[in-house]
Enzyme design. Structure first.
Site, PDB file in Angstrom:
ATOM      1  N   GLU A  88       0.895  -1.239  -0.043  1.00 58.93           N
ATOM      2  CA  GLU A  88      -0.232  -0.247  -0.047  1.00 58.93           C
ATOM      3  C   GLU A  88       0.616   0.920  -0.403  1.00 58.93           C
ATOM      4  O   GLU A  88       0.489   2.261  -0.605  1.00 58.93           O
ATOM      5  CB  GLU A  88      -0.742  -0.151   1.520  1.00 58.93           C
ATOM      6  CG  GLU A  88      -1.887  -1.160   1.193  1.00 58.93           C
ATOM      7  CD  GLU A  88      -3.242  -1.240   1.888  1.00 58.93           C
ATOM      8  OE1 GLU A  88      -4.011  -1.508   2.066  1.00 58.93           O
ATOM      9  OE2 GLU A  88      -2.612  -0.882   3.669  1.00 58.93           O
TER      10      GLU A  88
ATOM     11  N   ASP B   8     -11.538  -6.151  -4.137  1.00 56.65           N
ATOM     12  CA  ASP B   8     -12.589  -7.784  -3.334  1.00 56.65           C
ATOM     13  C   ASP B   8     -13.694  -6.800  -2.551  1.00 56.65           C
ATOM     14  O   ASP B   8     -13.750  -6.127  -2.349  1.00 56.65           O
ATOM     15  CB  ASP B   8     -12.048  -8.570  -2.352  1.00 56.65           C
ATOM     16  CG  ASP B   8     -11.792  -8.307  -1.510  1.00 56.65           C
ATOM     17  OD1 ASP B   8     -10.648  -7.685  -0.796  1.00 56.65           O
ATOM     18  OD2 ASP B   8     -12.865  -8.531  -0.916  1.00 56.65           O
TER      19      ASP B   8
HETATM   20  N1  ADE Z   1      -9.283  -5.644   3.038  1.00 62.35           N
HETATM   21  C1  ADE Z   1      -9.094  -5.554   1.761  1.00 62.35           C
HETATM   22  N2  ADE Z   1     -10.601  -6.689   1.909  1.00 62.35           N
HETATM   23  C2  ADE Z   1     -10.705  -6.419   2.829  1.00 62.35           C
HETATM   24  C3  ADE Z   1     -11.448  -8.151   3.565  1.00 62.35           C
HETATM   25  N3  ADE Z   1     -12.209  -8.399   2.621  1.00 62.35           N
HETATM   26  N4  ADE Z   1     -11.832  -7.942   4.753  1.00 62.35           N
HETATM   27  C4  ADE Z   1     -11.471  -6.989   5.294  1.00 62.35           C
HETATM   28  N5  ADE Z   1     -10.278  -6.573   5.223  1.00 62.35           N
HETATM   29  C5  ADE Z   1     -10.367  -6.204   3.425  1.00 62.35           C
END
Ligand code: ADE
Length: 229
Positions: A12, A196
């Site tokens: 990041e 995601d």
């Molecule tokens: N950061 C990016 N995706 C995530 C997820 N599914 N759960 C927790 N933190 C995240």
């Protein structure tokens, strides 16, 4: 003006370090802090490691040891709001801790006595973000980000967080940084690009899109600095 830019993972902050090229490295309490200058702004850049505890330590260090006067968080998140697709940007108007549960004593989910349920981002930084989005012609969703010490890869948990907190996205650090900044009276801002959708495929999606989404968020953050000089 001293500005902290933090992420949770190396991926990041890597695009930021690549952009600034020259920086000094200082180690404090098991983390590396990178200091540099950009158009007259003094910058402190670091990744905390994953989760609320490490993020709190890093945010406190950036403010109390390095003297950061504003804090910008850049990274990735899981989408709850179906409008958010991979790579899209969300800026937190407010943040909460979805994993805090003392409901047994009659408190609402996410609430700690003497704390707040929602921590609000700095309005000026939000305005700057809106300006950057409009300049870049990039959609920027303003919404609630829910934070917890869990990688969410489960529709039921994701839906519960969405319904309970009206959250648009979730991640693992933002609200803890918000708590620290609120207590120390430092304006903060949390920007995330979607990696995601926090469902059963979240792990695969995260691995695939972490770098590209982190880059989107970092690029936007650098454009914010351009407006802050
Ligand atoms: N950061 C990016 N995706 C995530 C997820 N599914 N759960 C927790 N933190 C995240």
């Amino acid at each position: 003006m001293k500005i902290a830019i933090m992420g949770a993972m190396q991926e990041e902050i890597e695009p930021l370090l690549e952009f600034f090229e020259k920086y000094e490295t200082i180690e404090v309490a098991g983390n590396k802090y990178y200091t540099t200058e950009y158009k007259g702004l003094e910058l402190i850049i670091a990744y905390s490691k994953i989760g609320k505890v490490f993020a709190s330590l890093t945010a406190s260090t950036m403010i109390q040891k390095f003297g950061a006067e504003k804090l910008l968080f850049s990274g990735v998140a899981g989408a709850i709001n179906p409008k958010l697709k991979i790579g899209d940007l969300i800026v937190a108007t407010s943040l909460c801790q979805h994993d805090v549960d003392i409901t047994a004593f009659g408190h609402p989910s996410g609430f700690i006595p003497e704390g707040k349920l929602f921590y609000e981002s700095d309005k000026e930084l939000l305005e700057i973000a809106k300006g950057v989005a409009s300049d870049m012609g990039k959609p920027l969703l303003e919404g609630v980000i829910a934070t917890g010490d869990q990688f969410v890869a489960d529709e039921v948990r994701k839906d519960w967080i969405g319904t309970t907190f009206k959250a648009d996205a979730l991640e693992m650090e933002g609200a803890s940084v918000a708590v620290v900044c609120d207590a120390l009276e430092v304006p903060f801002f949390v920007l995330r690009a979607i990696s995601d959708t926090a469902d059963m495929d979240a792990g695969f999606s995260f691995d695939e899109f972490l770098k590209s989404s982190a880059k989107e968020s970092a690029k936007f953050t650098i454009s914010m600095l351009d407006k802050m000089v």
